[in-house]
Design a protein around this motif. Structure first.
Motif, mmCIF file in Angstrom:
data_model
loop_
_atom_site.group_PDB
_atom_site.id
_atom_site.type_symbol
_atom_site.label_atom_id
_atom_site.label_comp_id
_atom_site.label_asym_id
_atom_site.label_seq_id
_atom_site.Cartn_x
_atom_site.Cartn_y
_atom_site.Cartn_z
ATOM 1 N N TYR A 75 0.854 -1.181 0.000
ATOM 2 C CA TYR A 75 0.000 0.000 0.000
ATOM 3 C C TYR A 75 0.897 1.240 0.000
ATOM 4 N N VAL A 76 0.417 2.304 -0.649
ATOM 5 C CA VAL A 76 1.161 3.566 -0.681
ATOM 6 C C VAL A 76 0.269 4.663 -0.104
ATOM 7 N N GLN A 77 0.884 5.511 0.721
ATOM 8 C CA GLN A 77 0.160 6.622 1.345
ATOM 9 C C GLN A 77 0.912 7.923 1.090
ATOM 10 N N HIS A 78 0.351 8.785 0.254
ATOM 11 C CA HIS A 78 0.927 10.112 0.058
ATOM 12 C C HIS A 78 0.498 11.032 1.200
ATOM 13 N N LEU A 79 1.251 12.099 1.382
ATOM 14 C CA LEU A 79 1.056 12.988 2.520
ATOM 15 C C LEU A 79 -0.394 13.458 2.612
ATOM 16 N N ASN A 80 -0.991 13.286 3.790
ATOM 17 C CA ASN A 80 -2.361 13.712 4.065
ATOM 18 C C ASN A 80 -3.413 13.028 3.201
ATOM 19 N N GLU A 81 -3.075 11.868 2.660
ATOM 20 C CA GLU A 81 -4.049 11.105 1.882
ATOM 21 C C GLU A 81 -4.274 9.731 2.501
ATOM 22 N N ALA A 82 -5.296 9.030 2.024
ATOM 23 C CA ALA A 82 -5.568 7.679 2.489
ATOM 24 C C ALA A 82 -4.604 6.694 1.843
ATOM 25 N N PRO A 83 -4.237 5.618 2.543
ATOM 26 C CA PRO A 83 -3.442 4.559 1.898
ATOM 27 C C PRO A 83 -4.229 3.957 0.739
ATOM 28 N N SER A 137 12.522 0.892 -11.225
ATOM 29 C CA SER A 137 13.812 1.063 -11.907
ATOM 30 C C SER A 137 14.268 2.518 -11.936
ATOM 31 N N SER A 138 13.305 3.452 -11.843
ATOM 32 C CA SER A 138 13.663 4.863 -11.917
ATOM 33 C C SER A 138 12.620 5.688 -11.149
ATOM 34 N N VAL A 139 12.984 6.133 -9.952
ATOM 35 C CA VAL A 139 11.997 6.819 -9.109
ATOM 36 C C VAL A 139 11.777 8.266 -9.575
ATOM 37 N N GLN A 140 10.555 8.748 -9.362
ATOM 38 C CA GLN A 140 10.176 10.112 -9.709
ATOM 39 C C GLN A 140 9.846 10.890 -8.429
ATOM 40 N N LEU A 141 9.813 12.203 -8.536
ATOM 41 C CA LEU A 141 9.497 13.031 -7.378
ATOM 42 C C LEU A 141 8.141 12.653 -6.786
ATOM 43 N N SER A 142 7.197 12.297 -7.637
ATOM 44 C CA SER A 142 5.845 11.960 -7.185
ATOM 45 C C SER A 142 5.769 10.619 -6.443
ATOM 46 N N ASP A 143 6.865 9.878 -6.453
ATOM 47 C CA ASP A 143 6.890 8.604 -5.710
ATOM 48 C C ASP A 143 7.160 8.810 -4.232
ATOM 49 N N SER A 144 7.482 10.009 -3.825
ATOM 50 C CA SER A 144 7.703 10.292 -2.401
ATOM 51 C C SER A 144 6.419 10.015 -1.633
ATOM 52 N N GLN A 166 1.938 0.787 -12.139
ATOM 53 C CA GLN A 166 2.446 2.172 -12.109
ATOM 54 C C GLN A 166 3.978 2.219 -12.036
ATOM 55 N N GLY A 167 4.639 1.296 -12.720
ATOM 56 C CA GLY A 167 6.097 1.273 -12.755
ATOM 57 C C GLY A 167 6.747 0.549 -11.595
ATOM 58 N N PHE A 168 5.981 0.234 -10.564
ATOM 59 C CA PHE A 168 6.486 -0.549 -9.440
ATOM 60 C C PHE A 168 6.255 -2.039 -9.711
ATOM 61 N N TYR A 169 7.122 -2.874 -9.171
ATOM 62 C CA TYR A 169 6.950 -4.314 -9.336
ATOM 63 C C TYR A 169 7.455 -5.044 -8.103
ATOM 64 N N ALA A 170 6.907 -6.245 -7.910
ATOM 65 C CA ALA A 170 7.310 -7.079 -6.782
ATOM 66 C C ALA A 170 7.064 -8.530 -7.149
ATOM 67 N N THR A 171 7.865 -9.420 -6.577
ATOM 68 C CA THR A 171 7.722 -10.863 -6.794
ATOM 69 C C THR A 171 7.646 -11.546 -5.440
ATOM 70 N N LEU A 172 6.610 -12.338 -5.243
ATOM 71 C CA LEU A 172 6.483 -13.110 -4.012
ATOM 72 C C LEU A 172 7.408 -14.321 -4.090
ATOM 73 N N HIS A 173 8.323 -14.427 -3.134
ATOM 74 C CA HIS A 173 9.216 -15.582 -3.058
ATOM 75 C C HIS A 173 8.935 -16.314 -1.754
ATOM 76 N N LYS A 174 8.213 -17.415 -1.863
ATOM 77 C CA LYS A 174 7.849 -18.154 -0.650
ATOM 78 C C LYS A 174 9.076 -18.804 -0.017
ATOM 79 N N SER A 175 10.076 -19.132 -0.829
ATOM 80 C CA SER A 175 11.273 -19.795 -0.293
ATOM 81 C C SER A 175 12.027 -18.890 0.679
#
Lengths: 111, 110
Positions: free
Chosen positions: A36-44, A78-85, A60-69
């Protein structure tokens, strides 16, 4: 008992660089993981979710892999933007159907 | 799409006071939640409800009461506000494990 750990409390990066936010979990049940992502003064808001082992999920350019092991679900971009804060929470569904959240990682992207 | 409305947005109370926070959702979701957010401690579950008139305690339920009088609303009561307490209370509803959050009520106790 069930738990989720985010090791970094604060991450500061320069715009354009890659980022990885760590998330590991502990459960005896079949895991269903979320970011979950929560920007300042906003809901998660939901960013990503997965229950499939070794399958990359993206949004939205973010990625994740579940590794049960390794009981991990690290968030990457791969390349963060100011709006990702923002504040990023890892979470998972526990055996009692509660959503358990990590302590959160504050990502700050500098110009 | 739907929306979760929390009232009030800001709440200032006095030590020992009983305070009530309200939450309304128009998603028609069955399950609703109350979380407390403290800096550096993530989100901690206070109460949740899987249907109208149902209540389930989370890990942080001591010092709180909750009420789910109808499907669309879920209220939380701080039974006795603690001096200097500051936190954000987040309401959420869920559909198939995905939570949708309200913007929060920010509580300060003088």
């Amino acid at each position: 008992g069930d738990s989720v750990t985010q090791t970094e409390g604060l991450v500061t990066l320069t715009k354009g660089l890659p980022v990885m936010l760590n998330c590991t979990y502990q459960t005896t049940y079949s895991p269903f993981l979320f970011w979950y992502v929560q920007h300042l003064n906003e809901a998660p808001k939901l960013l990503l979710k997965s229950s499939t082992d070794n399958k990359r999920t993206e949004h939205q350019g973010f990625y994740a892999t579940l590794h049960k092991s390794s009981s991990s679900f690290h968030l990457q971009k791969s390349s963060v933007q100011l709006s990702d804060s923002a504040l990023y929470f890892c979470a998972f569904v526990s055996g009692s159907w509660q959503l358990i959240f990590g302590s959160g990682t504050q990502l700050t992207v500098m110009p | 799409g739907g929306i979760i409305t929390q009232t009030p947005k800001f709440l200032i109370g006095q030590e020992g006071q009983k305070l009530t926070l309200k939450c309304q959702q128009n998603f028609n979701h069955d399950t609703m939640y109350w979380y407390r957010q403290d800096s550096g401690k993530g989100l901690r579950l206070i109460y949740y409800s899987i249907t109208e008139n149902d209540l389930q305690k989370g890990d942080l339920s001591e010092g709180y009461d909750a009420s789910r009088e109808k499907k669309s609303s879920f209220s939380l009561t701080v039974t006795s506000a603690q001096k200097n307490e500051m936190a954000v209370f987040l309401c959420a509803s869920s559909n198939q494990n995905t939570l949708y959050f309200g913007a929060g009520t920010r509580l300060s106790v003088l």
